[in-house]
Design a protein around this motif. Structure first.
Motif, PDB file in Angstrom:
ATOM      1  N   GLU A  96       0.824  -1.205   0.000  1.00  0.00           N
ATOM      2  CA  GLU A  96       0.000   0.000   0.000  1.00  0.00           C
ATOM      3  C   GLU A  96       0.861   1.259   0.000  1.00  0.00           C
ATOM      4  O   GLU A  96       0.588   2.218  -0.730  1.00  0.00           O
ATOM      5  CB  GLU A  96      -0.927   0.013   1.218  1.00  0.00           C
ATOM      6  CG  GLU A  96      -1.855   1.231   1.245  1.00  0.00           C
ATOM      7  CD  GLU A  96      -2.819   1.202   2.422  1.00  0.00           C
ATOM      8  OE1 GLU A  96      -3.668   2.094   2.499  1.00  0.00           O
ATOM      9  OE2 GLU A  96      -2.721   0.268   3.251  1.00  0.00           O
ATOM     10  N   SER A  99       2.426   1.712  -3.351  1.00  0.00           N
ATOM     11  CA  SER A  99       1.399   2.141  -4.293  1.00  0.00           C
ATOM     12  C   SER A  99       1.071   3.624  -4.130  1.00  0.00           C
ATOM     13  O   SER A  99       0.981   4.367  -5.112  1.00  0.00           O
ATOM     14  CB  SER A  99       0.137   1.297  -4.100  1.00  0.00           C
ATOM     15  OG  SER A  99      -0.839   1.614  -5.065  1.00  0.00           O
ATOM     16  N   SER A 105      -2.214   4.168  -6.480  1.00  0.00           N
ATOM     17  CA  SER A 105      -3.459   3.876  -5.756  1.00  0.00           C
ATOM     18  C   SER A 105      -4.606   4.669  -6.366  1.00  0.00           C
ATOM     19  O   SER A 105      -4.432   5.803  -6.811  1.00  0.00           O
ATOM     20  CB  SER A 105      -3.306   4.230  -4.271  1.00  0.00           C
ATOM     21  OG  SER A 105      -2.265   3.496  -3.673  1.00  0.00           O
ATOM     22  N   THR A 106      -5.761   4.045  -6.390  1.00  0.00           N
ATOM     23  CA  THR A 106      -6.949   4.714  -6.925  1.00  0.00           C
ATOM     24  C   THR A 106      -8.061   4.690  -5.886  1.00  0.00           C
ATOM     25  O   THR A 106      -8.038   3.885  -4.951  1.00  0.00           O
ATOM     26  CB  THR A 106      -7.434   4.019  -8.209  1.00  0.00           C
ATOM     27  OG1 THR A 106      -7.732   2.644  -7.915  1.00  0.00           O
ATOM     28  CG2 THR A 106      -6.375   4.084  -9.297  1.00  0.00           C
ATOM     29  N   SER A 108     -12.399   4.877  -5.384  1.00  0.00           N
ATOM     30  CA  SER A 108     -13.723   4.804  -6.001  1.00  0.00           C
ATOM     31  C   SER A 108     -14.529   6.044  -5.623  1.00  0.00           C
ATOM     32  O   SER A 108     -14.101   6.847  -4.792  1.00  0.00           O
ATOM     33  CB  SER A 108     -14.450   3.550  -5.519  1.00  0.00           C
ATOM     34  OG  SER A 108     -14.711   3.641  -4.119  1.00  0.00           O
ATOM     35  N   ASN A 112     -13.333   4.332  -1.463  1.00  0.00           N
ATOM     36  CA  ASN A 112     -12.553   3.140  -1.164  1.00  0.00           C
ATOM     37  C   ASN A 112     -11.262   3.116  -1.977  1.00  0.00           C
ATOM     38  O   ASN A 112     -11.270   3.367  -3.180  1.00  0.00           O
ATOM     39  CB  ASN A 112     -13.367   1.872  -1.467  1.00  0.00           C
ATOM     40  CG  ASN A 112     -14.572   1.739  -0.560  1.00  0.00           C
ATOM     41  OD1 ASN A 112     -14.500   2.045   0.624  1.00  0.00           O
ATOM     42  ND2 ASN A 112     -15.685   1.271  -1.122  1.00  0.00           N
ATOM     43  N   LYS A 113     -10.178   2.814  -1.292  1.00  0.00           N
ATOM     44  CA  LYS A 113      -8.874   2.779  -1.959  1.00  0.00           C
ATOM     45  C   LYS A 113      -8.633   1.422  -2.601  1.00  0.00           C
ATOM     46  O   LYS A 113      -8.976   0.384  -2.065  1.00  0.00           O
ATOM     47  CB  LYS A 113      -7.749   3.079  -0.965  1.00  0.00           C
ATOM     48  CG  LYS A 113      -6.345   3.090  -1.616  1.00  0.00           C
ATOM     49  CD  LYS A 113      -5.234   3.051  -0.588  1.00  0.00           C
ATOM     50  CE  LYS A 113      -5.149   4.370   0.160  1.00  0.00           C
ATOM     51  NZ  LYS A 113      -3.921   4.392   1.022  1.00  0.00           N
ATOM     52  N   SER A 114      -7.981   1.449  -3.763  1.00  0.00           N
ATOM     53  CA  SER A 114      -7.586   0.223  -4.442  1.00  0.00           C
ATOM     54  C   SER A 114      -6.091   0.289  -4.758  1.00  0.00           C
ATOM     55  O   SER A 114      -5.597   1.295  -5.277  1.00  0.00           O
ATOM     56  CB  SER A 114      -8.379   0.037  -5.738  1.00  0.00           C
ATOM     57  OG  SER A 114      -7.860  -1.049  -6.491  1.00  0.00           O
ATOM     58  N   THR A 116      -4.789  -2.377  -6.458  1.00  0.00           N
ATOM     59  CA  THR A 116      -4.760  -3.531  -7.362  1.00  0.00           C
ATOM     60  C   THR A 116      -3.682  -3.398  -8.430  1.00  0.00           C
ATOM     61  O   THR A 116      -3.006  -4.380  -8.764  1.00  0.00           O
ATOM     62  CB  THR A 116      -6.127  -3.705  -8.041  1.00  0.00           C
ATOM     63  OG1 THR A 116      -7.126  -3.888  -7.037  1.00  0.00           O
ATOM     64  CG2 THR A 116      -6.122  -4.914  -8.964  1.00  0.00           C
ATOM     65  N   ARG A 117      -3.502  -2.191  -8.950  1.00  0.00           N
ATOM     66  CA  ARG A 117      -2.528  -2.001 -10.025  1.00  0.00           C
ATOM     67  C   ARG A 117      -1.118  -2.374  -9.552  1.00  0.00           C
ATOM     68  O   ARG A 117      -0.343  -2.991 -10.292  1.00  0.00           O
ATOM     69  CB  ARG A 117      -2.569  -0.553 -10.504  1.00  0.00           C
ATOM     70  CG  ARG A 117      -1.787  -0.299 -11.794  1.00  0.00           C
ATOM     71  CD  ARG A 117      -1.976   1.121 -12.254  1.00  0.00           C
ATOM     72  NE  ARG A 117      -1.109   1.438 -13.379  1.00  0.00           N
ATOM     73  CZ  ARG A 117      -0.907   2.675 -13.815  1.00  0.00           C
ATOM     74  NH1 ARG A 117      -1.517   3.694 -13.225  1.00  0.00           N
ATOM     75  NH2 ARG A 117      -0.095   2.888 -14.832  1.00  0.00           N
ATOM     76  N   SER A 119      -0.398  -4.334  -6.707  1.00  0.00           N
ATOM     77  CA  SER A 119      -0.337  -5.733  -6.255  1.00  0.00           C
ATOM     78  C   SER A 119      -0.279  -6.696  -7.431  1.00  0.00           C
ATOM     79  O   SER A 119       0.416  -7.719  -7.379  1.00  0.00           O
ATOM     80  CB  SER A 119      -1.532  -6.056  -5.358  1.00  0.00           C
ATOM     81  OG  SER A 119      -2.756  -5.893  -6.056  1.00  0.00           O
TER      82      SER A 119
END
Length: 248
Positions: A96, A99, A105-106, A108, A112-114, A116-117, A119
């Motif tokens: 995290e 990222s 980090s993105t 929504s 909410n944080k993502s 994914t890119r 990881s």
């Protein structure tokens, strides 16, 4: 969404913390190499076989780097180096954190944080290619495994054209520095000087003087005399400067 706009922040850049501590000469050297070399277009990315980290089998179908993932890799490599502990070979930062500081980090609309890119870059490319080794921990809430520790491998440094022999040379240099910086006192205590590059000459010489005074008895200092003491300080300070002026 148009295909060309499907990635948020298509040009991620690693931004180290403003109050971060000074990195070692080796890390600065490695990060400089990472900026000079396009790690995302290394021949290793084409020649190394992708291995499934779970089974150890070769992955027959493997997704290579597209431009968006290549940009992410360039940023992540710098971030991993910045937080790399050469002694433990561990990247001392969470996925995290990596990222966030690379702008990968993105969020929504609901906030909410993502990550994914980031990881996926690690688990679907860097790890199968053998650039990193991840130790995972099973979460309590579900059966998913998340990377808890990331270790950099020799292949990672091959991306930067840094061989294992160069890393060993760095360790030998550090050992020599420690032998100079640590002057044994009676009773088993040690004097440890900070990185000479962070000290001005007057402060460094004063530190060496204090260490010598603590090391010798009053009678021994009387025998050495002021000129002899000054000579010892000059010698130790000269050794330090010589070591730190050498480019890795």
């Amino acid at each position: 969404m148009p295909r060309k706009n499907y990635i948020c922040n298509p040009k991620p850049v690693f931004n180290p913390p403003k109050n971060g501590k000074k990195r070692s000469n080796f890390i600065c050297y490695a990060m400089k190499k990472a900026l000079e070399i396009d790690v995302a277009r290394s021949t290793l990315n084409k020649t190394l076989l992708a291995i499934d980290p779970k089974t150890g089998n070769i992955l027959p179908r493997f997704r290579r780097l597209n431009e968006h993932r290549a940009c992410a890799m360039r940023a992540i490599v710098l971030a991993m180096l910045y937080y790399y502990n050469i002694n433990s070979r561990l990247v001392e930062a969470s996925v995290e954190k990596l990222s966030d500081e690379c702008g990968l980090s993105t969020f929504s609309k609901s906030g909410n944080k993502s990550i994914t890119r980031t990881s996926r870059l690690i688990s679907k490319f860097l790890e199968p290619m053998g650039f990193v080794i991840c130790k995972r921990k099973k979460t309590e809430s579900n059966s998913n495994y998340v990377p808890k520790k990331i270790f950099l491998t020799p292949n990672f440094f091959m991306l930067l054209h840094i061989s294992q022999s160069q890393i060993k040379q760095y360790f030998l240099k550090q050992k020599k520095i420690l032998n100079i910086l640590k002057i044994e006192k009676k009773g088993g205590a040690f004097f440890d000087m900070k990185n000479i590059s962070q000290l001005d000459e007057k402060f460094a010489r004063r530190k060496i003087l204090n260490a010598l005074i603590n090391h010798y008895t009053a009678d021994e200092l009387a025998i050495i005399g002021p000129q002899g003491l000054k000579k010892k300080i000059d010698i130790e300070y000269g050794k330090l400067c010589k070591l730190y002026k050498k480019k890795y």
